[in-house]
Every structure is written in structure tokens, then in C-alpha cells.
Scaffold this active site. Structure first.
Site, mmCIF file in Angstrom:
data_model
loop_
_atom_site.group_PDB
_atom_site.id
_atom_site.type_symbol
_atom_site.label_atom_id
_atom_site.label_comp_id
_atom_site.label_asym_id
_atom_site.label_seq_id
_atom_site.Cartn_x
_atom_site.Cartn_y
_atom_site.Cartn_z
ATOM 1 N N LYS C 82 27.695 21.345 49.654
ATOM 2 C CA LYS C 82 27.775 19.910 49.370
ATOM 3 C C LYS C 82 26.888 19.604 48.171
ATOM 4 O O LYS C 82 25.784 20.161 48.049
ATOM 5 C CB LYS C 82 27.297 19.147 50.606
ATOM 6 C CG LYS C 82 27.494 17.636 50.566
ATOM 7 C CD LYS C 82 27.075 17.002 51.889
ATOM 8 C CE LYS C 82 27.238 15.510 51.941
ATOM 9 N NZ LYS C 82 26.871 14.941 53.250
ATOM 10 N N SER C 157 30.261 11.841 55.289
ATOM 11 C CA SER C 157 30.211 11.946 53.847
ATOM 12 C C SER C 157 30.497 13.345 53.296
ATOM 13 O O SER C 157 30.773 13.491 52.110
ATOM 14 C CB SER C 157 28.824 11.524 53.371
ATOM 15 O OG SER C 157 27.846 12.429 53.844
ATOM 16 N N SER C 181 27.960 12.933 59.320
ATOM 17 C CA SER C 181 28.573 13.337 58.051
ATOM 18 C C SER C 181 29.095 14.770 58.008
ATOM 19 O O SER C 181 29.779 15.145 57.056
ATOM 20 C CB SER C 181 27.594 13.125 56.898
ATOM 21 O OG SER C 181 27.567 11.771 56.539
#
Lengths: 494, 99, 492
Positions: C82, C157, C181
Site C-alpha cells: 500500500k 482504504s 481498511s
């Protein structure tokens, strides 16, 4: 009495000091960058003290230990679990946009410091309350381009970002600039004594902010205070006193003219000897403190506190009192001898070697301190050991050299080192022991002054002093004055 | 629930160093109001004598040994700076000295 | 068939292929890169690829294998990270304009541990700006799309990491989970996602959203792959004061699908939430029934403060975020406004230009709840409720070994439908935020479909008991094949 015509002396001055002290650690508070002074800009930074995205703080154990030591030396209660909090504000020298500090649960609270203030030779002592001593980190430094006219930029150096500090906050217990100065000096002494900081004010390791307010004398002793102003960044003892005096004068003038004090942050202009308003404090200054989620509470257990307490050195006031009782020194002499830990240690070591405290004290106070002052140096810079110093005094007292000779070689011993005996021999400073030499010198002097004997016998004492001086001159000061005197009197009586 | 006024929005924005375009103020008032209305739900819980949880980890802070280590060299420290000069970060003039 | 058209298998499968020599790490990485080139224009899972470096690392892994110096089960395996994890020499954007131009000079501990284990970092994945969102629509660089239906959200997210795995570009990826997330996008895209116990994985190098809630964790197709990644990245880190000292032993080799004696708690509050889609509820009940068949028993438990979790979460997370994001000031890195002629304008213009709408909203709320006069009513109150939520779990775990429920109340919703009202968007995190507030581990795994979209089963465990969570999840996957289903492949 109306507000507009209160007399100038109808106010009580109320002062509280906030002192920031750099802790003497090898590395910064939350990262392993070295703590340094005077290095070129931005040579001591890392992800943490640059506040790069994702970097985290990890607390320096030694900083905690030093802060506890300071707390104990200043009579504080040490909190076993204290909380690091974020103080949020924007400033270019503050990389994270918040300073990691302590807020409602500081490490140390409720301490005190005893100060002595001299007024026309009379010393009075006073206990000044210490509200709290908390841990925090320093910010970076903006380098202002002095002399660059109209420069619209500032340079930022983050070497200092994250250097460990303690902030020592006093109660508003101080009542004059003089008391504030005395408090600050006493605090500086303690901090240096216990070794938590080098406290070099020029390097910014010991910085002071002063909160000053006035209140009507009739309110003295109450909980009611006048509006206060804060003078920032006072970095010498003298400036603290001068700034407070200037601010008291400024506030008095405003009040006497019927005006009101506005809460403000001030700077002290050392040249004009005036305080100057930097900014008016608005309520907009909202630091939004909250516990720093990156750092868990700082735990100090009772064992650790006990260990740090046991290792505390003797503090200046304790030492002074001991010097008075143990060595029979006057308060004044004891005060001078305990002015620094190094000097006090030197005195005690020399006394141990020599045996008589009073004569060591005299030699230190009369000769050694004068020497330090002349050379503008500190004891630690001297090549003189306490043992050497003691032997020098012993040589005088054993009549082997004259006090004058001792004073003559002291600077050499102090600056270059060596043994007093060697130096005495090399310079031929031994007291003339040979009575023959003395006798002939005395005879020569009397012969050169034929009327001297008569005048002396007629009761004119000063003739003797003159002749003694003449003999000393002929023996290059190496004769024992007592012996010379004896010889001369004997000759007159012959 | 208390309604947030445009004045308050501007104050908060100033604290957070955000500048808001005039047309952003009203929608933000509305969003914050709706968020505060929602979180206002907590008011119904009696939390007297409940210790706050600031951090879930029960331990005390881990400390570092005071040992100096390597730092970035100046070039690396300044590598990402939007503006720098010599060995320093460059910012618009700092007017007052902060303590 | 063109290179890259075959989806990559699990780490376990790739490892077997590497061991037998039927494929090289370079070939695997080439396949991953080729798939990314073909598929990513449709999904936008990635913000940046490291083609050259990845191939070099793969070649190094092949060389080690020849010398019989294999570093770990991940040696030579491509992984996506990420883009809120620092990696030296690479940009870290957090999908925000405020970090434009920033290149990290250091590496996050979790990423460093992956590299030390021989894993090949393939690229950086898309996210909601600063991990603030539940759909990956809040990325400054455009949203990530769901491979099962490109009109639907990928979840967030960590949507980019979830999609990178779901689309078969990489077998595993790292995400971060502050309020769901990792688990929520895993559920949206039909993959496995694990949020470890708070403190299990070092946060050093993870760009902070809410420091007391953030935790890094893996995505994978199989629970076993997530366990493999966790073993590599977990463990104490002297650079993170909140990292736990405990070691991580999962004993994956002893897993045999038997969960006899395990007591599964079903919180009654999870199943009477008004927004819960009955189809999702049914899939979860079916999944629990499978586990009962494998020897587990089930009982009802209660988490009475569940309905307060989202409010508590938003107060704490935004307060911490408002402070965490103060460092983005245009002084030392990232964007600085061209208007920055004086100090105040530098701050205000830089931050206003640099942050997106949702980030600004959260900074505003966080600043407000910490400000004088509101701290006690909001922030402190939320901290107290956090205590109550934690006690709920302590209490429930005296009656069961783990808790099961839905990961989200519905399947992935259509893009653009929730962006107008922040509060409705926040409600999709109703089942996930509690685990972050309580610091406990949570696992989401695919448990069926509804409306053509994957449904997520969430398992919550006791603090530091990832082992039970993963063992039970693995048992479920031995029983079912939901995790082997792949989205239909079309080219753009």
C-alpha cells in the site's frame, strides 16, 4: 485611593520563571541522532527528527533518568506513570506540527528551591515553590540572515530538533528582579551540581522565560494576581534581572496612568534595556494537548527512584551548611567556596591533604580566585591539583618559602603544572636559612644607615620596617621576615 | 445539537492551517454538523468513573538506550525540500522568535 | 496465450513451483508485471510499479535458490505494498497531492522485513488519501475499481492492495487497517485480509492516520498465505514504542482443518443492525454452520456498546489524524504552494491545495474535538467509551474463543453513491472499527456471493491470538472453495 493616582510603591511585583534546560545526553530525546552544538546545519537529522511521513519516536531512557534526578534534587514528587502529550501548533522549526511534551501528568511536581538574597550585607533565605518539572523536546532553529536588508526568507536548521529538555516551572513566588536572579543562579548551581546539564547559557542549554505581573500591595498574599506578561528567551542572569526591572517599570507606568496591562509575549532589548511586545496573546492560541498515542506512559518505579535518590550528590545548600559546621567557616566563606561543585571539591581535597581548613580557605579565597578572575578561566582548566596546592601552602607555613614567593609561583603552577618544590629550587626561592648571610646583610644595612639605631632606640618603630625592607631587598625576598626582624633587633641591642 | 457557525468553521480552519474558499464554508458547516450530530450519540452513555483509553497497549513505554547513531547527511536531509539554500531549509521569513 | 494471462496462484503454489524448478522467480515477476500492464488500466490498483528493481530482486532470489540459500517461504514471491508504507528510494504518496515529488529516504520495518525475507516488492497500491475512506474513491489519483464489477467500489482504504490480489496480479499484498481498511476491501473483492493485534506489526514507516488504531496486515487468496506474510512482518521493533515484545508463532504446519473444541461467539448486536443485508447475514450463518461441522460449537454473546463504535472511532481517529497530518506543511518535503510568500500563506495554501475534501473534513472534525471547551465532551468521552468497548470484548472472550460475524453489512456498493454524505459512508465500517478500538485481531475471508459480488465473513480473536483466528479460517477454506473463485477476465 483611586486607580489613577496609586503611588509608585503601592504595588507588589509577582514573578514566576519557566526555565528550559537541555539534558546532558549523547543522543536526542526520540531518535539516535547525536546531540551537538555548533555543527553545520542539518547534519544531525533522521526520519524521526525531520518528521518524515511514517517515522516514530522512541524515548531516551537516560533523559528520563536525568529528569527524575532533577526532580529529586528540587524536592519534587516523582510520578510513577507520567504521560507524554502532543502540544499542537505550527511553526517552521517544529517539524511534526506538534511538540512532544507533558501536560496534565508531568513527571515531577510540587518541589521547591531555597534561595538566599543579600541586601546590604544581610542574607535572607526563602523557599521558592516549583510547580512542575516536565520532559519535552526542543525545536529546530531559524537562522536569521542578519545584515541582509529586506531578506524575506529564513533558514531552518533542524540539528536541535528533538534535543531533550526539562522545563522547570516555578510558582509565582518571586517578588523582585533580585530574587528572580537569585533563584535562577541557585537553580543553575543545582542543575550543574547534579550533572543533568552543562547549562551553558550561551549555547542555549539553560534558557529562561519570565512571567511578570503587578498587584496592589493590599492584595499581597491573596490568590488574586494582576494580568501578567511573559518575557521570552532571557539567556543570561543579568538580562533576566534587567528585563524584569524594565518590565516592572513599564507596567507601573501603565497602571499609574490608569491603564490596564494587556496579556502579551514580550522580548527584551538588551541594548535599549526595554521590553518590547512581540504579540498579544489571543485565545486563538489553542494547543489542543492530548496524550501522544505513539508513546505509552513513562514508568518510573519506586526502586528506580530510590536508586537515583541515593546517587544524588550533595546539593549546594547542604554543602554550604556542612562547610560551616565541619570546617568552622563563616557563612560568607562557605558560600564562596560552594559556588561551584569543582571549587568545593578542590577545597575539600586540599584540606584533606593539608589539615587546616581555614588556611586552605584563605589561600583559595585570596589567591586562587583572584588568579581565576585575572585569567578569566575556570578551575577545571587549571593544571593545579588540590594536593599540589596544599603542599604550596605547607611550604609557606613551614617557613621554607615566603608568602610572596608562593604568590609568585602560583600562576606558573596553575597554568603549566609541575611541583612546587622543583619550582622553588629552580628559581632559588628557598628562604635564606644561613644566619651568616642574614647577619652580614643586617650589618651592611645598619652600617649604611648610621642614625637608625639611635632613632629605633628612641622609639621610632618604622625605622625597623625600613631596614627590614632593605635586608629583604639584599636577599631577594627569600629571607624570613620574622628572622630578619629578630636579627635587626638583636643588632640594635648589641 | 449545537450548530456550527461559519465563524467557528473559520476559526477551526485557522487552527488547522487550512484556508477555505467562501463556497466551501457552508458545505463544511453542514458536514461537520452531521458528523457532530452522529457522534453526539455518545452523550447518552454514563461514563462517570470510566478511565479513558488513550492507548490499547497495556505496557509502559519502551525506552531506548542513550546511544548516538548515524544521521542523514545534509544532502539527504534536504533532498525532498521544496526550497533550500546552502545547508538549510528555506521558508518565508519567520518574524518572531518562538520560545 | 500471452504472458501474463494466467493469474498467479497462491504463495504456497508458487513456492512449490519454484522448489521443483518448473518456474523461476524472474518468470513469476514477469508474469505479475505483464498482468499488471494488461489489467491495471481497468482497475487502477497500482500507483507505481518497480519493474527494473523487481526483476533484479527476482534474479537475486533465483540465484539464492540455486545456491540453496532460500531466505524464507516468500523468497522470490512478488508482493504489492500500500502506498502509505515508506520504501527507500521510492515515492510514498498516500494518494495525496501533498506528497507530490516526495521520495522516501528510509524503509518501513514491515517492508524491510519482507525484503530481508527475499520477497519482491512489485509496486505501490492505491488507497483513499491518507487511508481515510472506505471505498478508495478518495484517491487524488483516481479510484480503484472492483474486478467483480467495475462499477462498484473496491472497498477501502486498502482497495488497491485488495484488487491487486483479487485480480491475480500478485499472490499477496500489504495494507493498513485503522477502522477496517484491510478487512472491508478484502470482503468487497473476495480475498482474505488480516488485521493483526495492535502492536503485533511495527508501525515504523507506515504513514500515520490514527496512531492508536493503525495496524499493517496482509492480503492473500488463502488464509495460509496471510499467515506466511504475518510471520515475516510481525515481531518486536525497537523503532516503534507501541510494538509488542511477544513473538509470533502460528504453527501453520500443524493445521489440519480440525476445529474441535473451538467456541464461536455470535454477537447478537451484529445480527440486528438495521443496515444488514439478509443475504449477507445468511452467508455468514452458512459459514458458521460449516465450522460447526468441523467440530466448533456456537453460542450467542453480547457486545452491548457496538452501536457506539463508529461514533467513538470517528472522534478518536479524526483527533489523532488532525495532529498526525500537521507535519505536511510544505517545509521539508512534498507540495509547497506557489503562493507561499509569507509563513501563514505557505501553511494555508499548501495544505488547502494539497489535501482532498475528505481529509480536510476529518482534519476539521479532529481539530474541533480537541479544541478548548470540546475536549471533554467529545475526545475524552470517546476514550471512555473505548474503555467500555474493550471491556465488552474482554467479557465476550470469557465465553468464546473467537467471534464471527459479517465483515460489512452489504456487498460492495456502486461507486459514487456514498460520497455525498460522509456519515453514510462511515456506517459501512460498523463491524470492523471495534477491533481497532479494542486492539484485537480481525480476519475477513470470502464466504459466498450475493448479487454476483463476494460476501465477507469476519472472525475476531483475542489479543495476540492470531493463531486461533488463522487456524479456524484455514479450516473453513479447506471446507469451501469461495477463495478459489476468480472474477471473470475481460480485457479493456
Amino acid at each position: 485611593m483611586t486607580r489613577s493616582n496609586v503611588a509608585a510603591n503601592a504595588f507588589e511585583v509577582v514573578i514566576g520563571l519557566e526555565v528550559h534546560v537541555h539534558l546532558k545526553t549523547e543522543s536526542k530525546m526520540f531518535c539516535s541522532c547525536a546531540v551537538c552544538y555548533g555543527e553545520s546545519p542539518n547534519t544531525r537529522t533522521c526520519p524521526t527528527c525531520l518528521a518524515l511521513p511514517g517515522a516514530l519516536p522512541v524515548m531516551n531512557a537516560h533523559a528520563v533518568e536525568l529528569a527524575v534526578r532533577a526532580g529529586l534534587a528540587l524536592g519534587c514528587e516523582v510520578r510513577e506513570r507520567s504521560v507524554m502529550a502532543r502540544k499542537n501548533y505550527f511553526y517552521p522549526d517544529l517539524p511534526k506540527g506538534y511538540q512532544i511534551s507533558q501536560y496534565d501528568q508531568p513527571l515531577n511536581a510540587r518541589g521547591f528551591l531555597e534561595i538566599s538574597v543579600e541586601d546590604e550585607g544581610v542574607w535572607t533565605t526563602k523557599k521558592v515553590g516549583i510547580t512542575r518539572i516536565h520532559l519535552e523536546e526542543d525545536a529546530g532553529k531559524s537562522i536569521h540572515e542578519d545584515g541582509v536588508a529586506g531578506a524575506d526568507v529564513s533558514h531552518m536548521d533542524l540539528n536541535r530538533s528533538g534535543v531533550p529538555l526539562i522545563e522547570i516551572v516555578s510558582e509565582p513566588d518571586l517578588r523582585s528582579a533580585k530574587e528572580a536572579g537569585a533563584y535562577l543562579r541557585a537553580l543553575h548551581d543545582v542543575i550543574c551540581y547534579i550533572g543533568v546539564s552543562d547549562a551553558d547559557m550561551e549555547k542555549g542549554q539553560f534558557r529562561c522565560d519570565a512571567n511578570v505581573s503587578l498587584r496592589l500591595l493590599e492584595k499581597a498574599g491573596s490568590d488574586e494576581f494582576g494580568t501578567r506578561t511573559e518575557i521570552k528567551n532571557l539567556n543570561s542572569f543579568r538580562f533576566v534581572e534587567e528585563a524584569i526591572q524594565a518590565e516592572v517599570k513599564r507596567q507601573k507606568k501603565i497602571l499609574e496612568q490608569g491603564g490596564a496591562i494587556v496579556q502579551a509575549t514580550l522580548a527584551f532589548d538588551r541594548h535599549a534595556k526595554q521590553t518590547r511586545v512581540l504579540r498579544i496573546k489571543e485565545n486563538a492560541h489553542d494547543y489542543r494537548y492530548f496524550p501522544d498515542p505513539d508513546l505509552l506512559p513513562v514508568a518510573v518505579d519506586t526502586m528506580q527512584i530510590a536508586r537515583i535518590r541515593a546517587a544524588l550528590p550533595e546539593l549546594p545548600t547542604q554543602k554550604r551548611e556542612r562547610f560551616q559546621t565541619q570546617y568552622g567557616l563563616s557563612e560568607y566563606d562557605a558560600r564562596l567556596l560552594t559556588a561551584s561543585r569543582e571549587l568545593a571539591d578542590f577545597f575539600e581535597a586540599a584540606t584533606k591533604e593539608h589539615g587546616k581548613a581555614k588556611s586552605v580557605a584563605n589561600w583559595i579565597l585570596r589567591d586562587l580566585l583572584k588568579l581565576l578572575k585575572q585569567h578569566e578561566t575556570d578551575l577545571v582548566n587549571l593544571a593545579l591539583s588540590a594536593a599540589t596546592f596544599a603542599r604550596l601552602i605547607q611550604l609557606v607555613e613551614a617557613g621554607k618559602i615566603t608568602p610572596k614567593s608562593a604568590q609568585e609561583i602560583l600562576p606558573e603552577l596553575a597554568m603549566r603544572g609541575g611541583e612546587p618544590e622543583t619550582l622553588v629550587a629552580a628559581r632559588g626561592l628557598e628562604v635564606v636559612q644561613d644566619t651568616g648571610v642574614l647577619e652580614s646583610a643586617a650589618a651592611e644595612v645598619i652600617a649604611a644607615n648610621p642614625d637608625a639605631k639611635e632613632r629605633y632606640l628612641a622609639g621610632e618603630e618604622k625605622v625597623l620596617n625600613f631596614l627590614m625592607g632593605q635586608v629583604m631587598k639584599r636577599t631577594q625576598g627569600k629571607a624570613s621576615p620574622a628572622q630578619v626582624r629578630e636579627f635587626l633587633i638583636q643588632k640594635f641591642k648589641e | 445539537m449545537a450548530r456550527i457557525t461559519p465563524e467557528e468553521i473559520k476559526q477551526i480552519a485557522a487552527l488547522a492551517r487550512l484556508s477555505l474558499a467562501p463556497e466551501e464554508v457552508v458545505p463544511l458547516c453542514r458536514d461537520l454538523d452531521s458528523m457532530l450530530d452522529y457522534v453526539g450519540l455518545l452523550a447518552e452513555i454514563d461514563t462517570r468513573d470510566i478511565e479513558p483509553t488513550a492507548q490499547i497497549v497495556p505496557a509502559a513505554s519502551m525506552l531506548r538506550v542513550d546511544k548516538a547513531g548515524a544521521s542523514f547527511n545534509t544532502a539527504l536531509a534536504l533532498a525532498n525540500a521544496p526550497a533550500s539554500e546552502g545547508a538549510a531549509f528555506l521558508v518565508p521569513k519567520v518574524i518572531e522568535e518562538e520560545g | 496465450m500471452a504472458a501474463g494471462s494466467i493469474p498467479l496462484g497462491t504463495c504456497a503454489e508458487l513456492r512449490r513451483a519454484l522448489d521443483t524448478g518448473s518456474v523461476s522467480a524472474v518468470q513469476i515477476v514477469e508474469t505479475a508485471l505483464a498482468r499488471a500492464r494488461t489489467l491495471d488500466p481497468m482497475f487502477h490498483a497500482f500507483l507505481g510499479m518497480r519493474e527494473e528493481r523487481a526483476l533484479e530482486q527476482a534474479a537475486a532470489a533465483d540465484a539464492r535458490r540455486l545456491r540453496k540459500e532460500v531466505l524464507s517461504p516468500l523468497d522470490g514471491i512478488p508482493i504489492a505494498i500500500k502506498d502509505n508504507l515508506a520504501h527507500a528510494g521510492e515515492p510514498t504518496t498516500c494518494a495525496s497531492r501533498i506528497l507530490s515529488g516526495y521520495v522516501s529516504p528510509y524503509t518501513a520495518t514491515a517492508v524491510a522485513r519482507l525484503e530481508a525475507a527475499g520477497a519482491v516488492i512489485l509496486g505501490r497500491t492505491n488507497l483513499d488519501e491518507f487511508a481515510m475512506g472506505s471505498s478508495t474513491e478518495n484517491s487524488a489519483f483516481g479510484p480503484t475499481r472492483n474486478p467483480w464489477d467495475r462499477t462498484r467500489i473496491a472497498g477501502g482504504s486498502s482497495g488497491g492492495s485488495a484488487v491487486a490480489v483479487a485480480a491475480g496480479i500478485v499472490p499477496v499484498a500489504l495494507g493498513s487497517d485503522t477502522g477496517g481498511s484491510i478487512r472491508q476491501p478484502a470482503a468487497c473483492t473476495g480475498v482474505v485480509g488480516l488485521k493483526p493485534t495492535y502492536g503485533r506489526v511495527s508501525r515504523y514507516g507506515l504513514v500515520a492516520f490514527a496512531s492508536s488504531l493503525d495496524q499493517i496486515g496482509p492480503f492473500g487468496r488463502s488464509v495460509a498465505d496471510c499467515a506466511t506474510v504475518l510471520e515475516v512482518i510481525a515481531g518486536h521493533d525497537p523503532k516503534d514504542a507501541t510494538s509488542l515484545p511477544e513473538s509470533t508463532t502460528l504453527s501453520c504446519d500443524k493445521w489440519n482443518g480440525d476445529v474441535t473444541g473451538i467456541v464461536i461467539g455470535l454477537p447478537k448486536e451484529f445480527f440486528c443492525t438495521s443496515g444488514l443485508d439478509p443475504a449477507v447475514r445468511d452467508r455468514v450463518h452458512e459459514a458458521v454452520a460449516h465450522l460447526e461441522k468441523r467440530g466448533a460449537s456456537v453460542r450467542e454473546v453480547s457486545l452491548p456498546h457496538t452501536k457506539y463504535a463508529i461514533a467513538t472511532y470517528y472522534l478518536i481517529a479524526t483527533a489523532e489524524a488532525s495532529s498526525n497530518l500537521a507535519r505536511f506543511d510544505g517545509v521539508r518535503y512534498g507540495h509547497r504552494s506557489a503562493e507561499a510568500h509569507d509563513l501563514d500563506t505557505m501553511y494555508q495554501a499548501t495544505r488547502s491545495e494539497g489535501f482532498g475534501a475528505e481529509v480536510k473534513r476529518r482534519i476539521m472534525l479532529g481539530t474541533y474535538v480537541l479544541s478548548a471547551g470540546y475536549y471533554d465532551a467529545y475526545y475524552r468521552k470517546a476514550q471512555q467509551v473505548r474503555t467500555l468497548l474493550r471491556r465488552d470484548f474482554d467479557q465476550a472472550f470469557t465465553q468464546c474463543d473467537l467471534i464471527a460475524g459479517p465483515t460489512m453489512p452489504e456487498v460492495a456498493f456502486a461507486m459514487g453513491t456514498r460520497t455525498a454524505d460522509p456519515v453514510t459512508m462511515y456506517l459501512s465500517d460498523v463491524y470492523t472499527v471495534s477491533a481497532n478500538l479494542a486492539g484485537i485481531p480481525g480476519l475477513s475471508l470470502p464466504c459466498g456471493f450475493h448479487d454476483g459480488m463476494p460476501v465477507g465473513l469476519q472472525l475476531l480473536g483475542k489479543p495476540l491470538d492470531e493463531s486461533t483466528l488463522l487456524r479456524v479460517g484455514d479450516a473453513y477454506q479447506r471446507e469451501t472453495d469461495w477463495h478459489l473463485r476468480r472474477p471473470p477476465e475481460r480485457t479493456a
